[in-house]
Motif scaffolding. Structure first.
Motif, PDB file in Angstrom:
ATOM      1  N   ASP A  95      46.391  45.952  41.630  1.00  0.00           N
ATOM      2  CA  ASP A  95      47.032  44.779  42.250  1.00  0.00           C
ATOM      3  C   ASP A  95      46.066  43.962  43.112  1.00  0.00           C
ATOM      4  O   ASP A  95      46.467  43.054  43.812  1.00  0.00           O
ATOM      5  CB  ASP A  95      48.265  45.221  43.066  1.00  0.00           C
ATOM      6  N   ILE A  96      44.782  44.256  43.053  1.00  0.00           N
ATOM      7  CA  ILE A  96      43.817  43.480  43.839  1.00  0.00           C
ATOM      8  C   ILE A  96      43.329  42.295  43.001  1.00  0.00           C
ATOM      9  O   ILE A  96      43.101  42.440  41.794  1.00  0.00           O
ATOM     10  CB  ILE A  96      42.610  44.360  44.245  1.00  0.00           C
ATOM     11  N   ASP A  97      43.183  41.150  43.633  1.00  0.00           N
ATOM     12  CA  ASP A  97      42.698  39.947  42.960  1.00  0.00           C
ATOM     13  C   ASP A  97      41.423  40.284  42.159  1.00  0.00           C
ATOM     14  O   ASP A  97      40.441  40.766  42.717  1.00  0.00           O
ATOM     15  CB  ASP A  97      42.407  38.903  44.043  1.00  0.00           C
ATOM     16  N   GLU A  98      41.457  40.000  40.858  1.00  0.00           N
ATOM     17  CA  GLU A  98      40.353  40.446  40.012  1.00  0.00           C
ATOM     18  C   GLU A  98      39.035  39.756  40.355  1.00  0.00           C
ATOM     19  O   GLU A  98      37.958  40.346  40.201  1.00  0.00           O
ATOM     20  CB  GLU A  98      40.683  40.272  38.527  1.00  0.00           C
ATOM     21  N   SER A  99      39.106  38.526  40.857  1.00  0.00           N
ATOM     22  CA  SER A  99      37.832  37.859  41.182  1.00  0.00           C
ATOM     23  C   SER A  99      37.128  38.601  42.319  1.00  0.00           C
ATOM     24  O   SER A  99      35.895  38.681  42.349  1.00  0.00           O
ATOM     25  CB  SER A  99      38.065  36.389  41.525  1.00  0.00           C
ATOM     26  N   VAL A 100      37.915  39.164  43.238  1.00  0.00           N
ATOM     27  CA  VAL A 100      37.304  39.946  44.329  1.00  0.00           C
ATOM     28  C   VAL A 100      36.753  41.256  43.770  1.00  0.00           C
ATOM     29  O   VAL A 100      35.630  41.679  44.092  1.00  0.00           O
ATOM     30  CB  VAL A 100      38.349  40.237  45.442  1.00  0.00           C
ATOM     31  N   ARG A 101      37.518  41.872  42.878  1.00  0.00           N
ATOM     32  CA  ARG A 101      37.037  43.134  42.280  1.00  0.00           C
ATOM     33  C   ARG A 101      35.719  42.915  41.532  1.00  0.00           C
ATOM     34  O   ARG A 101      34.823  43.755  41.578  1.00  0.00           O
ATOM     35  CB  ARG A 101      38.085  43.695  41.309  1.00  0.00           C
ATOM     36  N   SER A 159      34.351  37.679  33.953  1.00  0.00           N
ATOM     37  CA  SER A 159      35.732  37.343  34.314  1.00  0.00           C
ATOM     38  C   SER A 159      36.365  36.553  33.176  1.00  0.00           C
ATOM     39  O   SER A 159      35.695  36.121  32.242  1.00  0.00           O
ATOM     40  CB  SER A 159      35.733  36.477  35.566  1.00  0.00           C
ATOM     41  N   LEU A 180      37.362  45.108  50.042  1.00  0.00           N
ATOM     42  CA  LEU A 180      38.537  45.458  49.226  1.00  0.00           C
ATOM     43  C   LEU A 180      38.784  46.950  49.357  1.00  0.00           C
ATOM     44  O   LEU A 180      37.830  47.717  49.556  1.00  0.00           O
ATOM     45  CB  LEU A 180      38.345  45.067  47.755  1.00  0.00           C
TER      46      LEU A 180
END
Ligand code: ASP
Length: 467
Positions: A110-116, A435, A102
């Protein structure tokens, strides 16, 4: 050679320094390579030839080089080290980095929170989150200093405990030594802090981790959060409001000098007035909602002691009771309304105070009941069965041994910081939040127990009922 911290490099023009950190970015200009090197204190530009070639972005490196003043026209005013650069003499790749999953050079919203959250240890490298965690630590430190100066004592209370209901579901922990019995994780240290008042501590605080098994909402963290838990003896509600106002006015002025608190003293509204005038019990009283530096605190007071009970309420006991506490069941009724407890409980006001900031409820507290007979009456009104009452026997017993009148408050640290910084979610102020669906960052708990663990705990898993 001794390591130099990047922010100190501008004071070392003409010296050879050794820097450690991460390669933040890299620009190749023919044979010349420019790196921005990053450590905990900031960025500095490094310039060199092929010796820098093995150093890829986000790898950990050691660079030794000469600190040189930049010519006037090459000074970068956006960088605290922008007046100098490092002319590399030697470079070591300490630990290489693969391409990151990432980007970390943006604000990350704006990054997918699951990836963060999966790669939170990389997500936390972004400057915005670095800064949030530092501010959190500094805010806690200032609060601690302020309270200790005022004769408060910081005291830890147990995490493995019995239910302390704040209106949510408990997290249970099975006991190995007493099979079939469970600890509950504290929804707050409420009962312990009241017991500390019986113990004569008089002024207690703690940065308390609280655990509530609630359905996630954007302004709540799932599972656990941190609150600044405070309790005092021999106080009025007015004392608590003033103490809180002074605490946050002072600490915010110190840590966020560019922010301004719109009204001081903080406006006070009754619950009825807030709902009538603003349609909310957490009104946003900012004069300019587009101004990120305006902080508008308010108190909401005179809550009804009870709300109508709903089916999902923790409190439903005998089934015949209609009431649930608006705050929690240890909140004292307004002295003028005590007589209404028998005749018209819904009219009784509680000595509850909610703290609101920019439209968020950032804390709540109350003057507590310290008379066992009133506490018992509240238990009855909320429909507690004798078994449920028995769970709080220790508190009623403690109150028979000389209990001072007492009260307190518990502002949420994550919440407060979110509102001060104008962050859109609590998770932006917590290092490793869970999450929205309740999975913890990075390590992905919860996970199954082994058969041996279950046997040791005398537990068996049944299949969830089909809905
Ligand atoms: N225990 C309360 C809560 O967690 C705060 C308090 O009454 O002091 O909301």
């Amino acid at each position: 050679m001794v390591r130099t911290i990047i922010k100190d490099t501008p004071n070392k023009i003409g010296e050879v320094v050794t820097l450690n950190g991460w390669v933040h970015s890299r620009r190749d200009h023919g044979k010349i390579i420019f790196l921005d090197l990053r450590d905990r204190s900031g960025l500095v530009q490094v310039v060199g030839d092929q010796i820098l070639d093995p150093l890829k972005p986000e790898s950990v490196v050691e660079i030794t080089g000469l600190v040189k003043a930049r010519p006037e026209k090459l000074i970068n005013p956006h960088l605290t080290t922008g007046s100098i650069e490092i002319e590399a003499q030697s470079a070591t790749l300490i630990s290489p980095a693969k391409d990151l999953p990432l980007p970390i050079d943006s604000d990350g919203y704006d990054i997918d929170e699951s990836v963060r959250l999966k790669y939170r240890y990389l997500d936390l490298r972004r400057p915005r989150l670095q800064n949030n965690l530092r501010l959190r630590s500094q805010l806690a430190n200032l609060i601690r200093q302020h309270l200790i100066k005022q004769d408060f004592v910081e005291i830890e209370t147990p995490i493995l405990t019995k239910t302390t209901p704040e209106g949510a579901r408990d997290f249970l922990v099975p006991s190995r030594l007493q099979p079939g019995n469970f600890y509950a994780l504290p929804q707050s240290p409420q009962q312990y802090k009241q017991l500390l008042m019986v113990a004569g501590m008089e002024r207690y605080f703690q940065f308390a981790r609280c655990f509530r098994d609630e359905d996630p909402r954007h302004d709540r963290a799932y599972g656990e959060f941190t609150q600044l838990d405070i309790e005092l003896s021999f106080v009025t509600q007015e004392d608590i409001l003033q103490l809180t106002e002074e605490l946050f006015t002072t600490t915010i002025q110190q840590l966020f000098p560019h922010k301004h608190i719109s009204k001081s003293p903080w406006p006070r509204l009754s619950h009825a007035q807030a709902v009538k005038e603003y349609g909310s019990d957490k009104p946003d009283l900012r004069q300019d909602k587009n101004n990120p530096d305006e902080l508008s605190f308010a108190w909401v007071l005179d809550f009804p002691l009870f709300t109508q009970q709903s089916d999902s309420d923790f409190y439903h006991g005998s089934g015949s009771a209609k009431f649930a506490p608006s705050h929690h069941m240890f909140t004292a009724p307004h002295p003028e309304d005590i007589k209404l407890l028998d005749s018209d409980p819904q009219k009784v006001r509680g000595l509850q105070h909610d703290l609101v900031l920019n439209g968020y409820e950032v804390g709540g507290g109350s003057i507590r009941i310290h008379q066992p007979e009133i506490q018992q009456k509240i238990f009855q009104l909320i429909g507690f069965t004798p078994q449920q009452q028995a769970q709080f026997e220790h508190l009623l017993t403690a109150f028979t041994y000389g209990v001072p009148p007492h009260g307190g408050i518990a502002p949420g640290l994550d919440r407060l910081l979110m509102a001060i910084l104008g962050e859109p979610s609590l998770r932006e102020t917590i290092a490793f939040p869970a999450s929205g669906s309740g999975l913890t960052a990075v390590v992905n708990a919860p996970s199954p127990a082994t058969t041996e663990q279950l046997e040791e705990l005398h537990l068996a898993i049944t299949q969830p009922k089909k809905k």
